[in-house]
Design a protein around this motif. Sequence first.
Motif, PDB file in Angstrom:
ATOM      1  N   ILE A 171       0.832  -1.202   0.000  1.00 19.37           N
ATOM      2  CA  ILE A 171       0.000   0.000   0.000  1.00 19.37           C
ATOM      3  C   ILE A 171       0.868   1.254   0.000  1.00 19.37           C
ATOM      4  O   ILE A 171       0.580   2.233  -0.713  1.00 19.37           O
ATOM      5  CB  ILE A 171      -0.946   0.003   1.211  1.00 19.37           C
ATOM      6  N   ASP A 172       1.954   1.246   0.788  1.00 19.00           N
ATOM      7  CA  ASP A 172       2.868   2.397   0.804  1.00 19.00           C
ATOM      8  C   ASP A 172       3.419   2.684  -0.579  1.00 19.00           C
ATOM      9  O   ASP A 172       3.463   3.838  -1.027  1.00 19.00           O
ATOM     10  CB  ASP A 172       4.026   2.148   1.775  1.00 19.00           C
ATOM     11  N   GLU A 173       3.852   1.631  -1.281  1.00 21.15           N
ATOM     12  CA  GLU A 173       4.424   1.800  -2.611  1.00 21.15           C
ATOM     13  C   GLU A 173       3.360   2.211  -3.633  1.00 21.15           C
ATOM     14  O   GLU A 173       3.610   3.037  -4.516  1.00 21.15           O
ATOM     15  CB  GLU A 173       5.101   0.502  -3.059  1.00 21.15           C
ATOM     16  N   LYS A 174       2.181   1.658  -3.492  1.00 16.80           N
ATOM     17  CA  LYS A 174       1.124   1.918  -4.468  1.00 16.80           C
ATOM     18  C   LYS A 174       0.591   3.341  -4.378  1.00 16.80           C
ATOM     19  O   LYS A 174       0.304   3.984  -5.402  1.00 16.80           O
ATOM     20  CB  LYS A 174      -0.023   0.920  -4.265  1.00 16.80           C
ATOM     21  N   TYR A 175       0.465   3.845  -3.157  1.00 15.48           N
ATOM     22  CA  TYR A 175      -0.190   5.141  -2.966  1.00 15.48           C
ATOM     23  C   TYR A 175       0.772   6.263  -2.583  1.00 15.48           C
ATOM     24  O   TYR A 175       0.313   7.357  -2.244  1.00 15.48           O
ATOM     25  CB  TYR A 175      -1.276   5.023  -1.886  1.00 15.48           C
ATOM     26  N   PHE A 176       2.081   6.023  -2.622  1.00  8.40           N
ATOM     27  CA  PHE A 176       3.041   7.045  -2.201  1.00  8.40           C
ATOM     28  C   PHE A 176       2.855   8.343  -2.982  1.00  8.40           C
ATOM     29  O   PHE A 176       2.756   9.428  -2.402  1.00  8.40           O
ATOM     30  CB  PHE A 176       4.478   6.540  -2.374  1.00  8.40           C
ATOM     31  N   TRP A 177       2.800   8.248  -4.296  1.00  7.36           N
ATOM     32  CA  TRP A 177       2.709   9.472  -5.102  1.00  7.36           C
ATOM     33  C   TRP A 177       1.321  10.094  -5.018  1.00  7.36           C
ATOM     34  O   TRP A 177       1.160  11.297  -5.234  1.00  7.36           O
ATOM     35  CB  TRP A 177       3.098   9.187  -6.551  1.00  7.36           C
ATOM     36  N   LEU A 178       0.327   9.295  -4.695  1.00  6.19           N
ATOM     37  CA  LEU A 178      -1.002   9.865  -4.460  1.00  6.19           C
ATOM     38  C   LEU A 178      -0.985  10.710  -3.194  1.00  6.19           C
ATOM     39  O   LEU A 178      -1.564  11.807  -3.160  1.00  6.19           O
ATOM     40  CB  LEU A 178      -2.042   8.755  -4.338  1.00  6.19           C
ATOM     41  N   TYR A 179      -0.320  10.224  -2.142  1.00  7.42           N
ATOM     42  CA  TYR A 179      -0.161  11.011  -0.918  1.00  7.42           C
ATOM     43  C   TYR A 179       0.599  12.300  -1.229  1.00  7.42           C
ATOM     44  O   TYR A 179       0.248  13.378  -0.721  1.00  7.42           O
ATOM     45  CB  TYR A 179       0.601  10.217   0.141  1.00  7.42           C
ATOM     46  N   PHE A 180       1.652  12.180  -2.041  1.00  5.80           N
ATOM     47  CA  PHE A 180       2.450  13.357  -2.405  1.00  5.80           C
ATOM     48  C   PHE A 180       1.595  14.399  -3.112  1.00  5.80           C
ATOM     49  O   PHE A 180       1.646  15.591  -2.795  1.00  5.80           O
ATOM     50  CB  PHE A 180       3.616  12.931  -3.298  1.00  5.80           C
ATOM     51  N   LEU A 181       0.793  13.955  -4.084  1.00  8.12           N
ATOM     52  CA  LEU A 181      -0.067  14.886  -4.813  1.00  8.12           C
ATOM     53  C   LEU A 181      -1.092  15.535  -3.892  1.00  8.12           C
ATOM     54  O   LEU A 181      -1.462  16.698  -4.080  1.00  8.12           O
ATOM     55  CB  LEU A 181      -0.769  14.157  -5.959  1.00  8.12           C
ATOM     56  N   MET A 182      -1.557  14.787  -2.894  1.00  6.44           N
ATOM     57  CA  MET A 182      -2.510  15.346  -1.937  1.00  6.44           C
ATOM     58  C   MET A 182      -1.871  16.502  -1.170  1.00  6.44           C
ATOM     59  O   MET A 182      -2.456  17.591  -1.064  1.00  6.44           O
ATOM     60  CB  MET A 182      -2.958  14.258  -0.963  1.00  6.44           C
ATOM     61  N   TYR A 183      -0.665  16.282  -0.649  1.00  6.38           N
ATOM     62  CA  TYR A 183       0.035  17.353   0.067  1.00  6.38           C
ATOM     63  C   TYR A 183       0.356  18.519  -0.867  1.00  6.38           C
ATOM     64  O   TYR A 183       0.215  19.687  -0.487  1.00  6.38           O
ATOM     65  CB  TYR A 183       1.327  16.823   0.688  1.00  6.38           C
ATOM     66  N   PHE A 184       0.788  18.202  -2.079  1.00  7.20           N
ATOM     67  CA  PHE A 184       1.133  19.249  -3.039  1.00  7.20           C
ATOM     68  C   PHE A 184      -0.089  20.119  -3.340  1.00  7.20           C
ATOM     69  O   PHE A 184       0.010  21.356  -3.397  1.00  7.20           O
ATOM     70  CB  PHE A 184       1.654  18.625  -4.328  1.00  7.20           C
ATOM     71  N   ALA A 185      -1.241  19.491  -3.529  1.00  8.90           N
ATOM     72  CA  ALA A 185      -2.465  20.242  -3.815  1.00  8.90           C
ATOM     73  C   ALA A 185      -2.871  21.110  -2.622  1.00  8.90           C
ATOM     74  O   ALA A 185      -3.292  22.266  -2.795  1.00  8.90           O
ATOM     75  CB  ALA A 185      -3.592  19.272  -4.172  1.00  8.90           C
TER      76      ALA A 185
END
Length: 312
Positions: free
Chosen positions: A218-232
């Motif tokens: 899950i960490d590997e799958k959603y890492f960049w999704l978490y990043f985009l959330m913070y970036f937004a």
Amino acid sequence: MLITLKVEEMTIHYLTGNILRLLIIISVSFVLTQLSASLLSLTLVQFGMERDSEQFTTKLKYNFNHERAYLSTLVLPNTCSNDVRQALQKIDYAEPELRFVGLVLDKQTLCTSNGMLSHPIELQSTTYPLFRYTSEATSQKEIAVMIKGVSNTFIVFLNTVRLRDFFRYNCQSCISYQIKLMNEVPPTPSASTWFVMVHDYGQARGYLHVSKILKKQIDEKYFWLYFLMYFAIFSWLLLTYKLYRSRSQSVEAILIQAANKQQFIPFYQPIVNPAGKIKGVEALMRWQDNSGAILTPNMFIDTAEKLGGLMR
């Protein structure tokens, strides 16, 4: 020429500032993602598991209630004749939730579709109608259900509900499920266990063990999704701040601040008569900004007239 250079300087300063802000947002978002990925994954998976567990436990309870309602009205001779065995075999085939059903002949013997089976029955009042049974075929301890009918008592073994049919976060070795009776010691989580969820069945508890293997996936799958959330989030906060700041630094606001700071200075221009003698002066207003630059009226007079009394 001076104005052109000034515009170019301001443009470069604006672009440099925005690029710097963008790099800061990217860096902060990346660091926060690394620090909080595990917590975000745990929250995400637990939320999904809780919803999936409701469907899973509902299915288990339905299977039990369905078989209890069916067998409680069934009447068979308390023997292990061919007719009884055939009737039990039909039940095994007709009821998909059943692994097999046994007719209790006495405290030591069951009649099943395959014949007589030795079965020492030890019931606990705290867990009835559930009890632990050691299978002769597999030598493993399993949980069976005792169902009392009109004139018969049946021992029922329900099919194990497949976890992958209900849990969206599932992989080989990712999750396991154990059911323990109330008087039994709960299973001890291993070093590879991420977290455990407990389901209440009344006389028994179900323990869903989730492995750290799933955490890594899950960490590997959603890492960049978490990043985009913070970036937004940070981009939105920066945009909101800039809009607020630009509004507070509009021409009107700047003029009012300048008036409060007494930055409007009168410049006196002599008025002379034809003989060359000074007969008076003309007061010309100038604006000396924070940098010390002198601004002429054509740069602010229209806005100042609209503000009227606010400039006093």
